[in-house]
Scaffold this motif. Sequence first.
Motif, PDB file in Angstrom:
ATOM      1  N   THR A   5       0.861  -1.179   0.000  1.00 45.15           N
ATOM      2  CA  THR A   5       0.000   0.000   0.000  1.00 45.15           C
ATOM      3  C   THR A   5       0.898   1.230   0.000  1.00 45.15           C
ATOM      4  O   THR A   5       1.615   1.471   0.964  1.00 45.15           O
ATOM      5  N   ALA A  23     -11.965   9.216  -1.176  1.00 49.01           N
ATOM      6  CA  ALA A  23     -11.543   8.722  -2.486  1.00 49.01           C
ATOM      7  C   ALA A  23     -10.342   7.783  -2.409  1.00 49.01           C
ATOM      8  O   ALA A  23     -10.228   6.854  -3.207  1.00 49.01           O
ATOM      9  N   TRP A  24      -9.426   8.032  -1.467  1.00 54.30           N
ATOM     10  CA  TRP A  24      -8.156   7.300  -1.447  1.00 54.30           C
ATOM     11  C   TRP A  24      -7.917   6.458  -0.217  1.00 54.30           C
ATOM     12  O   TRP A  24      -6.935   5.730  -0.143  1.00 54.30           O
ATOM     13  N   CYS A  27      -7.043   2.911  -0.742  1.00 56.74           N
ATOM     14  CA  CYS A  27      -5.998   2.633  -1.731  1.00 56.74           C
ATOM     15  C   CYS A  27      -4.585   2.926  -1.232  1.00 56.74           C
ATOM     16  O   CYS A  27      -3.627   2.306  -1.696  1.00 56.74           O
ATOM     17  N   PHE A  28      -4.475   3.904  -0.350  1.00 58.39           N
ATOM     18  CA  PHE A  28      -3.169   4.393   0.068  1.00 58.39           C
ATOM     19  C   PHE A  28      -3.106   4.545   1.579  1.00 58.39           C
ATOM     20  O   PHE A  28      -4.125   4.747   2.226  1.00 58.39           O
ATOM     21  N   ARG A 125     -11.634  10.430 -11.071  1.00 63.52           N
ATOM     22  CA  ARG A 125     -11.167  10.022  -9.737  1.00 63.52           C
ATOM     23  C   ARG A 125     -10.302   8.768  -9.837  1.00 63.52           C
ATOM     24  O   ARG A 125      -9.237   8.682  -9.242  1.00 63.52           O
ATOM     25  N   GLU A 126     -10.757   7.797 -10.623  1.00 67.99           N
ATOM     26  CA  GLU A 126     -10.000   6.554 -10.798  1.00 67.99           C
ATOM     27  C   GLU A 126      -8.671   6.811 -11.519  1.00 67.99           C
ATOM     28  O   GLU A 126      -7.642   6.254 -11.146  1.00 67.99           O
ATOM     29  N   ARG A 129      -6.210   8.236  -9.061  1.00 64.68           N
ATOM     30  CA  ARG A 129      -5.701   7.161  -8.200  1.00 64.68           C
ATOM     31  C   ARG A 129      -4.639   6.344  -8.936  1.00 64.68           C
ATOM     32  O   ARG A 129      -3.601   6.004  -8.373  1.00 64.68           O
ATOM     33  N   GLU A 130      -4.910   6.027 -10.196  1.00 66.44           N
ATOM     34  CA  GLU A 130      -3.957   5.248 -10.994  1.00 66.44           C
ATOM     35  C   GLU A 130      -2.638   5.999 -11.185  1.00 66.44           C
ATOM     36  O   GLU A 130      -1.562   5.393 -11.126  1.00 66.44           O
ATOM     37  N   PHE A 133      -0.777   5.855  -7.853  1.00 60.38           N
ATOM     38  CA  PHE A 133      -0.257   4.496  -7.646  1.00 60.38           C
ATOM     39  C   PHE A 133       0.928   4.215  -8.563  1.00 60.38           C
ATOM     40  O   PHE A 133       1.936   3.655  -8.141  1.00 60.38           O
TER      41      PHE A 133
END
Length: 140
Positions: A5, A23-24, A27-28, A125-126, A129-130, A133
């Motif tokens: 992560t 949003a994150w 993911c993070f 938004r996606e 995130r990509e 990442f």
Amino acid sequence: MHNETPNVLVAEVPRVVPIVQEAWGDCFALTICTSMQEATKLLDDRFDVIVCGTHFAESKMFDLLRIAKSLPEVQAIPFLCVRVLDGELDSMAYQGISSACHALGAAGFVDLNRWRREYGFHQAREKLREVVFSLATHPA
């Protein structure tokens, strides 16, 4: 070697913090700061990516970027500049800010409102995130 992560420092204005967390958060590993003093202290910690909003600490995004890129132990960490508030920039303003970000060593500049128009809200938004990442796992 990166964690599974990614560890992300987010420098943003308080009203954007809940949006970032929503949003994150899944993911993070997020560390969020809302002041320049907090941000400069946190630069001593290890992050995979630094994400800074244009409105951070009374529009001190470029100041934080300069500081981060001046520190040998921090300068290799990707620094992404993001504009979330106040509508989409016109093309000239977008180019100017993007060029300044790159000239100061940022990995990139994202006008999220532009992406929302181009890709739709959820896809923008996606995509962001990509990008984060990707920067965390494959720094330039």
